[in-house]
Write a protein that holds these residues in place. Structure first.
Motif, PDB file in Angstrom:
ATOM      1  N   GLU A 495       0.795  -1.229   0.000  1.00 48.62           N
ATOM      2  CA  GLU A 495       0.000   0.000   0.000  1.00 48.62           C
ATOM      3  C   GLU A 495       0.829   1.282   0.000  1.00 48.62           C
ATOM      4  N   CYS A 496       1.738   1.386   0.950  1.00 49.90           N
ATOM      5  CA  CYS A 496       2.482   2.640   1.122  1.00 49.90           C
ATOM      6  C   CYS A 496       3.911   2.552   0.600  1.00 49.90           C
ATOM      7  N   TYR A 497       4.275   1.413   0.028  1.00 50.73           N
ATOM      8  CA  TYR A 497       5.661   1.198  -0.391  1.00 50.73           C
ATOM      9  C   TYR A 497       5.828   1.362  -1.893  1.00 50.73           C
ATOM     10  N   GLY A 498       6.955   1.896  -2.303  1.00 53.10           N
ATOM     11  CA  GLY A 498       7.253   2.054  -3.718  1.00 53.10           C
ATOM     12  C   GLY A 498       8.213   3.198  -3.950  1.00 53.10           C
ATOM     13  N   SER A 499       8.299   3.632  -5.189  1.00 53.46           N
ATOM     14  CA  SER A 499       9.176   4.750  -5.539  1.00 53.46           C
ATOM     15  C   SER A 499       8.626   6.036  -4.950  1.00 53.46           C
ATOM     16  N   PHE A 503       7.044   5.168   0.273  1.00 55.05           N
ATOM     17  CA  PHE A 503       8.060   4.908   1.283  1.00 55.05           C
ATOM     18  C   PHE A 503       8.875   3.662   0.970  1.00 55.05           C
ATOM     19  N   SER A 504      10.037   3.572   1.610  1.00 54.63           N
ATOM     20  CA  SER A 504      10.840   2.358   1.566  1.00 54.63           C
ATOM     21  C   SER A 504      10.345   1.375   2.613  1.00 54.63           C
ATOM     22  N   ARG A 505      10.583   0.082   2.361  1.00 52.92           N
ATOM     23  CA  ARG A 505      10.365  -0.918   3.399  1.00 52.92           C
ATOM     24  C   ARG A 505      11.600  -0.904   4.295  1.00 52.92           C
ATOM     25  N   GLY A 506      11.448  -0.333   5.459  1.00 53.94           N
ATOM     26  CA  GLY A 506      12.582  -0.205   6.370  1.00 53.94           C
ATOM     27  C   GLY A 506      12.689  -1.414   7.285  1.00 53.94           C
ATOM     28  N   HIS A 507      13.806  -2.164   7.171  1.00 58.72           N
ATOM     29  CA  HIS A 507      14.021  -3.296   8.066  1.00 58.72           C
ATOM     30  C   HIS A 507      14.051  -2.825   9.520  1.00 58.72           C
ATOM     31  N   MET A 508      13.425  -3.570  10.402  1.00 55.37           N
ATOM     32  CA  MET A 508      13.636  -3.384  11.825  1.00 55.37           C
ATOM     33  C   MET A 508      14.880  -4.181  12.234  1.00 55.37           C
ATOM     34  N   THR A 509      14.857  -5.491  12.091  1.00 55.23           N
ATOM     35  CA  THR A 509      16.094  -6.270  12.195  1.00 55.23           C
ATOM     36  C   THR A 509      16.790  -6.183  10.849  1.00 55.23           C
ATOM     37  N   ARG A 510      18.021  -5.679  10.844  1.00 54.05           N
ATOM     38  CA  ARG A 510      18.760  -5.514   9.596  1.00 54.05           C
ATOM     39  C   ARG A 510      18.879  -6.851   8.863  1.00 54.05           C
ATOM     40  N   ARG A 511      18.947  -6.781   7.544  1.00 55.84           N
ATOM     41  CA  ARG A 511      18.993  -7.999   6.743  1.00 55.84           C
ATOM     42  C   ARG A 511      20.174  -8.894   7.107  1.00 55.84           C
ATOM     43  N   GLU A 512      21.322  -8.311   7.389  1.00 50.38           N
ATOM     44  CA  GLU A 512      22.509  -9.121   7.667  1.00 50.38           C
ATOM     45  C   GLU A 512      22.586  -9.620   9.100  1.00 50.38           C
ATOM     46  N   ASP A 513      21.785  -9.040  10.009  1.00 48.21           N
ATOM     47  CA  ASP A 513      21.937  -9.374  11.429  1.00 48.21           C
ATOM     48  C   ASP A 513      21.652 -10.838  11.762  1.00 48.21           C
ATOM     49  N   PRO A 514      20.563 -11.459  11.266  1.00 54.73           N
ATOM     50  CA  PRO A 514      20.337 -12.865  11.591  1.00 54.73           C
ATOM     51  C   PRO A 514      21.083 -13.828  10.675  1.00 54.73           C
ATOM     52  N   GLY A 570      12.210  -0.993  16.982  1.00 57.07           N
ATOM     53  CA  GLY A 570      10.791  -0.851  16.680  1.00 57.07           C
ATOM     54  C   GLY A 570      10.393   0.591  16.445  1.00 57.07           C
ATOM     55  N   PRO A 571       9.165   0.803  16.020  1.00 56.47           N
ATOM     56  CA  PRO A 571       8.629   2.153  15.829  1.00 56.47           C
ATOM     57  C   PRO A 571       7.938   2.642  17.091  1.00 56.47           C
ATOM     58  N   TYR A 572       7.865   3.945  17.250  1.00 55.19           N
ATOM     59  CA  TYR A 572       6.973   4.531  18.244  1.00 55.19           C
ATOM     60  C   TYR A 572       5.600   4.674  17.601  1.00 55.19           C
ATOM     61  N   PHE A 573       4.589   4.082  18.209  1.00 53.84           N
ATOM     62  CA  PHE A 573       3.227   4.267  17.734  1.00 53.84           C
ATOM     63  C   PHE A 573       2.597   5.409  18.517  1.00 53.84           C
ATOM     64  N   GLN A 574       2.203   6.477  17.813  1.00 51.26           N
ATOM     65  CA  GLN A 574       1.645   7.668  18.441  1.00 51.26           C
ATOM     66  C   GLN A 574       0.258   7.949  17.864  1.00 51.26           C
ATOM     67  N   ASP A 575      -0.598   8.536  18.690  1.00 50.74           N
ATOM     68  CA  ASP A 575      -1.938   8.891  18.225  1.00 50.74           C
ATOM     69  C   ASP A 575      -1.890   9.901  17.081  1.00 50.74           C
ATOM     70  N   LYS A 576      -0.822  10.709  17.038  1.00 47.35           N
ATOM     71  CA  LYS A 576      -0.719  11.757  16.027  1.00 47.35           C
ATOM     72  C   LYS A 576      -0.047  11.292  14.741  1.00 47.35           C
ATOM     73  N   ASP A 577       0.322  10.007  14.654  1.00 50.29           N
ATOM     74  CA  ASP A 577       0.958   9.520  13.434  1.00 50.29           C
ATOM     75  C   ASP A 577       0.035   9.751  12.240  1.00 50.29           C
ATOM     76  N   PRO A 578       0.552  10.316  11.144  1.00 55.59           N
ATOM     77  CA  PRO A 578      -0.308  10.634   9.998  1.00 55.59           C
ATOM     78  C   PRO A 578      -0.671   9.390   9.195  1.00 55.59           C
ATOM     79  N   GLU A 579      -1.819   9.443   8.564  1.00 55.44           N
ATOM     80  CA  GLU A 579      -2.236   8.355   7.676  1.00 55.44           C
ATOM     81  C   GLU A 579      -1.925   8.731   6.241  1.00 55.44           C
ATOM     82  N   MET A 580      -1.181   7.857   5.557  1.00 57.06           N
ATOM     83  CA  MET A 580      -0.818   8.082   4.167  1.00 57.06           C
ATOM     84  C   MET A 580      -0.952   6.762   3.416  1.00 57.06           C
ATOM     85  N   TYR A 581      -1.596   6.813   2.268  1.00 57.55           N
ATOM     86  CA  TYR A 581      -1.846   5.601   1.482  1.00 57.55           C
ATOM     87  C   TYR A 581      -2.573   4.546   2.302  1.00 57.55           C
TER      88      TYR A 581
END
Length: 685
Positions: A495-499, A503-514, A570-581
């Motif tokens: 939904e929200c990912y693309g050029s 947005f980018s798909r941001g790894h939480m655990t880096r790809r190389e870490d595990p 992890g992300p901070y989940f906030q009530d004020k986080d904007p909705e996009m896509y």
């Protein structure tokens, strides 16, 4: 619809809307409009391209952008004969404009990541007004007052230069002494600063009077500092309008199209740096509004000047205080008019309705290969920026394929130093549960890491990973994949990912870490990291070198014979986080790293934050100047206790072994200095 057809449709709607509100401009553009046929998008491409060119001329005629030199608007249009209406209107308003132009300046910063952050203007001899979201880049609330944020080497210093003009080397600088007031959300987007003359001639800058009555008019102008917008869908049109000259004072005429309870809508041509600009009435010589946002070829928004005037009076009298701020609650965002002015960002649609919200501007930063700059002395790999987002849809799997995954191991650092999986406290009822072999579970176990998901946000509360630096192996990147153990409706793939502007798909655990262990295990760990459950939406240029290298740097301080660390992100989940896509986008992220310190032999844990907040305010333009250190976006070491409080997640014993435990560093109500280098990280109290 092709991009060319979409562009023609947007231009036609906007130009038609402008001329419907301004009969004289409609008459002036009749010569070109007569050559434009109906909006037939099935015409040959060459015919559509010709129409786009004509519509662009109409746009630049009706909503021009003029240079300002020596405090005067330069009435030089694409073709002077084609712009007779605005030429006449601006000449008639010249006595008013000469004073207003002098009162508008560019906000300059020292000791910050950006060297300027938008526009401000004088509302009295010693007070400048700008937006809240501009002020938040360098100032903050503290206790019962306000203060400047911490920068690279102490508090950020701010000033306003009233002579940042094209081809003008002179300056007229007022120092910002202190923040007087930053209005809290959901109040109007306003802030005030006390200013002091530090150079130039103070008589050049005179305050702009705030209007008491606001109405619709076809005769206004925005004065401010438009900056290059990397997200605008028609960059060539932007280049035509601005002549490839940005960051300098410009005047853009237009009209006020609608007046609402606390804001007005206008269609002057603006870009991101215009945040904080004055919307100036060319008939009365007064300010009608404080510009704060807009959407491309739709409309712009400004706080009404009478709202600014009322809050200014409250601030000066002491009635407006941070603990009980005066708020003018904004009404529900209405459906937009048919079209509007050129502003920063692209329109993002909300599900189920045709309204649009502002997409903030992103500064794209090329960080290159950071390995040589940030590599520690030991022989382990340093992560660089992630590769371009791969296509989604890897090999299909079934739930049974994950039965052998053990996930995060609490005793990874030692059986006597057990570090439990974090627990979600504040939003425990939102933790996604699922069934495995007839039993309920909440922990998605992968190779060497685990994820706990939020049901409402469809992304992880956190990802927890064990890393063995001695056994790390590189593996080929694979495509993103679903996790078959939970419904796809609880995961975000596209939904929200693309050029850009997505947005980018941001790894939480880096790809190389595990990716460690024997060859097969390392390969499985690397591939497991490519589940969408391990991602959150991040701006395309979000991952800065320091943020990416934190794990590697911690490995360099871990017990040398083990080279083991456990990482929680992890992300901070906030009530004020904007909705996009259709997705609510986190504004900030946290990371905690635990390891046995090589010097002390004791368990150590450090906490960090990094945010994309400036770019994620739905009705605000992103405020920015050139990055003073583009390779080092802001990452901050903070106390684990503050992460627990803000995230609503408990990390057990880790808060007590944090070198910042018991100090004020990292707390939300105190200034925090960004990490300019990895060596600034504190591992020992």
């Amino acid at each position: 619809m092709s991009a060319l057809k979409e562009r023609l449709a947007r231009l036609r709607r906007f130009n038609t809307w402008v001329t419907q509100g301004d009969a004289k401009l409609a008459e002036e553009s009749a010569d070109i409009n007569s050559g434009l046929e109906g909006l037939d998008l099935e015409r040959p491409p060459e015919a559509i391209e010709q129409d786009v060119g004509l519509e662009s001329i109409v746009l630049r005629r009706q909503r021009p952008v003029l240079a300002i030199r020596a405090n005067e608007a330069q009435l030089v249009f694409v073709d002077k004969a084609d712009s007779a209406i605005w030429d006449a209107r601006l000449k008639q308003a010249k006595p008013f404009l000469d004073g207003a132009i002098r009162a508008v300046g560019r906000i300059e910063l020292k000791g910050a990541q950006m060297d300027w952050v938008g526009t401000g203007w004088l509302v009295s001899d010693s007070i400048m007004v700008t937006n809240r979201h501009v002020a938040n880049a360098f100032a903050m609330r503290k206790g019962e007052g306000f203060t400047f944020r911490m920068g690279n080497s102490g508090p950020i210093r701010a000033s306003v230069d009233f002579l940042q003009e094209i081809d003008n080397p002179d300056t007229l600088v007022f120092q910002l002494i202190r923040p007087l007031h930053i209005e809290e959300e959901p109040g109007p987007d306003i802030s005030f600063f006390e200013v002091e003359v530090v150079g130039g001639n103070p008589k050049l800058a005179t305050p702009i009077q705030l209007a008491g009555k606001i109405g619709v008019t076809e005769n206004v102008a925005v004065i401010g500092y438009p900056a290059y917008d990397s997200r605008i869908p028609e960059p060539d049109l932007m280049e035509q309008i601005y002549g490839k000259l940005y960051n300098k004072k410009r005047l853009a005429p237009g009209g006020v199209t609608q007046v609402e309870q606390t804001r007005l809508l206008h269609n002057c041509t603006t870009l991101g740096g215009n945040s904080g600009s004055v919307v100036f009435d060319l008939d009365s010589g007064q300010a009608l509004g404080l510009h704060f946002s807009g959407t491309f070829l739709t409309t712009n928004y400004a706080v009404r000047a009478d709202i600014v005037k009322k809050l200014l009076a409250d601030v000066r009298s002491g009635r407006a205080r941070p603990e009980t701020p005066v708020r003018a609650k904004s009404p529900t965002l209405p459906l937009p008019p048919p079209s509007g002015g050129i502003v920063s960002g692209a329109a993002r649609s909300r599900p189920g309705r045709s309204a649009t919200v502002t997409i903030p501007l992103t500064v794209t930063v090329s960080i290159g290969d950071i390995g040589d700059r940030l590599a520690p002395s030991r022989g382990y790999a340093v992560s660089t920026a992630p590769a371009a987002d791969d296509a989604a849809g890897g090999d299909e799997a079934v739930a049974a394929d994950y039965r052998d995954r053990e996930g995060y191991q609490p005793d990874f650092l030692g059986k006597k130093l057990k570090v439990d999986l974090p627990s979600v406290d504040r939003d425990a009822g939102d933790v996604l549960d699922f069934e495995v072999d007839g039993k309920s579970d909440t922990e998605l176990r992968y190779e060497h890491y685990s994820v706990v998901m939020s049901r409402s946000r469809r992304m992880c509360f956190f990802s927890a990973c064990n890393i063995d630096g001695n056994l790390s192996k590189k593996s080929k990147r694979v495509s993103w994949k679903w996790d078959p153990r939970i419904p796809r409706e609880q995961q975000i793939m596209n939904e929200c990912y693309g050029s850009p502007p997505k947005f980018s798909r941001g790894h939480m655990t880096r790809r190389e870490d595990p990716g460690w262990g024997d060859a097969a295990t390392a390969k499985r760990g690397n591939e497991d990291s490519m589940h969408v459950t391990n991602t959150t939406p991040q701006m395309q240029a979000f991952n800065a070198p320091i943020w990416l290298a934190l794990e590697d740097y911690a490995l360099g301080h871990a017990k040398e014979d083990d080279m083991k660390i456990s990482v929680f992100t992890g992300p901070y989940f906030q009530d004020k986080d904007p909705e996009m896509y259709g997705v609510r986008i986190p504004r900030a992220f946290w990371k905690i790293i635990a390891f046995i310190h090589d010097d002390t032999g004791k368990l150590c844990a450090t906490g960090y934050e990094m945010n994309q907040e400036q770019s994620l305010q739905p009705e605000e333009e992103f405020v920015f100047g050139a990055f003073t250190s583009p390779q080092l976006q802001v990452a901050t070491q903070v106390s684990i206790r503050s992460i627990e409080t803000r995230a609503g997640i408990s990390f057990g014993k880790l808060a007590s072994v944090d070198p910042l435990a018991g100090s004020d560093e990292g707390l939300d109500d105190g200034p925090r200095a960004p990490l300019g280098a990895l060596e600034q990280i504190r591992f020992i109290r």
